[in-house]
Write an enzyme that holds these catalytic residues in place. Structure first.
Site, PDB file in Angstrom:
ATOM      1  N   LEU A 143       0.694  -1.336   0.584  1.00  0.00           N
ATOM      2  CA  LEU A 143       0.002  -0.072  -0.106  1.00  0.00           C
ATOM      3  C   LEU A 143       1.019   1.456  -0.001  1.00  0.00           C
ATOM      4  O   LEU A 143       1.894   1.159   0.971  1.00  0.00           O
ATOM      5  CB  LEU A 143      -1.367   0.325   0.765  1.00  0.00           C
ATOM      6  CG  LEU A 143      -1.546   1.474   1.662  1.00  0.00           C
ATOM      7  CD1 LEU A 143      -2.890   1.592   0.875  1.00  0.00           C
ATOM      8  CD2 LEU A 143      -2.441   0.892   2.967  1.00  0.00           C
ATOM      9  N   GLY A 147       5.456   8.547  -5.573  1.00  0.00           N
ATOM     10  CA  GLY A 147       4.217   7.201  -5.191  1.00  0.00           C
ATOM     11  C   GLY A 147       3.977   7.039  -6.527  1.00  0.00           C
ATOM     12  O   GLY A 147       3.866   5.816  -6.327  1.00  0.00           O
ATOM     13  N   SER A 152      -0.672   9.294  -6.029  1.00  0.00           N
ATOM     14  CA  SER A 152      -1.562   9.717  -7.650  1.00  0.00           C
ATOM     15  C   SER A 152       0.118  10.468  -8.617  1.00  0.00           C
ATOM     16  O   SER A 152      -0.553  10.646 -10.050  1.00  0.00           O
ATOM     17  CB  SER A 152      -2.251  11.327  -7.163  1.00  0.00           C
ATOM     18  OG  SER A 152      -1.932  12.318  -6.636  1.00  0.00           O
ATOM     19  N   SER A 153       1.012  11.145  -7.836  1.00  0.00           N
ATOM     20  CA  SER A 153       2.195  12.064  -8.752  1.00  0.00           C
ATOM     21  C   SER A 153       3.195  10.727  -7.909  1.00  0.00           C
ATOM     22  O   SER A 153       3.555  10.937  -6.954  1.00  0.00           O
ATOM     23  CB  SER A 153       1.782  13.421  -8.999  1.00  0.00           C
ATOM     24  OG  SER A 153       1.771  13.985  -7.180  1.00  0.00           O
ATOM     25  N   GLY A 154       4.177  11.664  -8.939  1.00  0.00           N
ATOM     26  CA  GLY A 154       5.752  12.039  -7.975  1.00  0.00           C
ATOM     27  C   GLY A 154       5.773  10.352  -8.400  1.00  0.00           C
ATOM     28  O   GLY A 154       6.064  10.157  -8.030  1.00  0.00           O
ATOM     29  N   SER A 190      13.659  13.101   4.390  1.00  0.00           N
ATOM     30  CA  SER A 190      14.279  14.032   3.343  1.00  0.00           C
ATOM     31  C   SER A 190      15.396  13.817   3.961  1.00  0.00           C
ATOM     32  O   SER A 190      15.341  13.860   4.966  1.00  0.00           O
ATOM     33  CB  SER A 190      13.324  15.307   3.163  1.00  0.00           C
ATOM     34  OG  SER A 190      13.826  16.345   2.162  1.00  0.00           O
ATOM     35  N   TYR A 217       9.609  22.867   6.608  1.00  0.00           N
ATOM     36  CA  TYR A 217       9.494  21.866   5.670  1.00  0.00           C
ATOM     37  C   TYR A 217      10.757  20.662   6.580  1.00  0.00           C
ATOM     38  O   TYR A 217      10.232  19.819   6.449  1.00  0.00           O
ATOM     39  CB  TYR A 217      10.156  22.047   4.352  1.00  0.00           C
ATOM     40  CG  TYR A 217       9.951  20.302   3.711  1.00  0.00           C
ATOM     41  CD1 TYR A 217       8.812  19.904   3.015  1.00  0.00           C
ATOM     42  CD2 TYR A 217      11.006  20.367   3.296  1.00  0.00           C
ATOM     43  CE1 TYR A 217       9.051  18.440   2.581  1.00  0.00           C
ATOM     44  CE2 TYR A 217      11.210  19.116   2.676  1.00  0.00           C
ATOM     45  CZ  TYR A 217      10.401  17.713   2.270  1.00  0.00           C
ATOM     46  OH  TYR A 217      10.597  17.086   1.731  1.00  0.00           O
TER      47      TYR A 217
END
Length: 166
Positions: free
Chosen positions: A6, A15, A11-13, A137, A150
């Site tokens: 899972l 992932g 939806s992008s990048g 990160s 961030y």
């Protein structure tokens, strides 16, 4: 050996790339994303075309997380790997961020991971195994100008991940 995986924020990048790569390698992949019938319809359809199961899931919402994880477990009967990839990036002068903006950043980058872990760990324990991968990160280890909030969220994710590892 094929695994059931899972992935949040699929939806992008990273992932989406991870979902595509694992599906092509023969794993059973569940791609979690917000609004797969709405704004994320196109990436959802593209992933489905590759044999990826798409799950509607918002890591900022307890009910959505519980419902999404329950859906995966009902279909797959087990889960081998959770990839906590959903995240928000931000840059700017830290003092310019409102408390609500900072809260929204932490809601996804830290509390969203906590929600997902709370939802999947009971099944990992019942199975006697499971792997949680939290995408961090370099800014969770060092900081740079304009990335203070961030980085703070990613430092928090590092601490959370270490605490679960122990």
């Amino acid at each position: 050996m094929s695994k059931t995986v899972l992935i949040t924020g699929a939806s992008s990048g990273f992932g989406r790339d991870t979902a595509e790569t694992l599906a092509k390698a023969g794993h059973r992949v569940y791609a979690a994303m917000r609004e797969p019938a709405g704004r994320n319809r196109q990436p959802a359809e593209a992933l489905r075309a590759l044999g990826v199961e798409v799950v509607e899931l918002d890591v900022t919402d307890d009910v959505s997380v519980e419902r999404g994880v329950a859906s995966v477990l009902a279909q797959a009967k087990h889960l081998d790997v959770i990839v906590n990839n959903a995240g928000i990036g931000s840059a700017g002068v830290s003092e310019s961020f409102t408390a609500d903006q900072a809260r929204a950043l932490f809601e996804v980058n830290v509390f969203g991971v906590q929600r997902m872990l709370r939802a999947v760990l009971p099944s990992f324990r019942r199975q006697g195994q499971g792997l949680a991968i939290n995408i961090g990160s370099i800014l969770g280890r060092v900081t740079f100008p304009f990335f203070g909030l961030y980085g703070a969220s990613k430092f928090a994710l590092e601490a959370l991940t270490d605490s679960y590892r122990y």
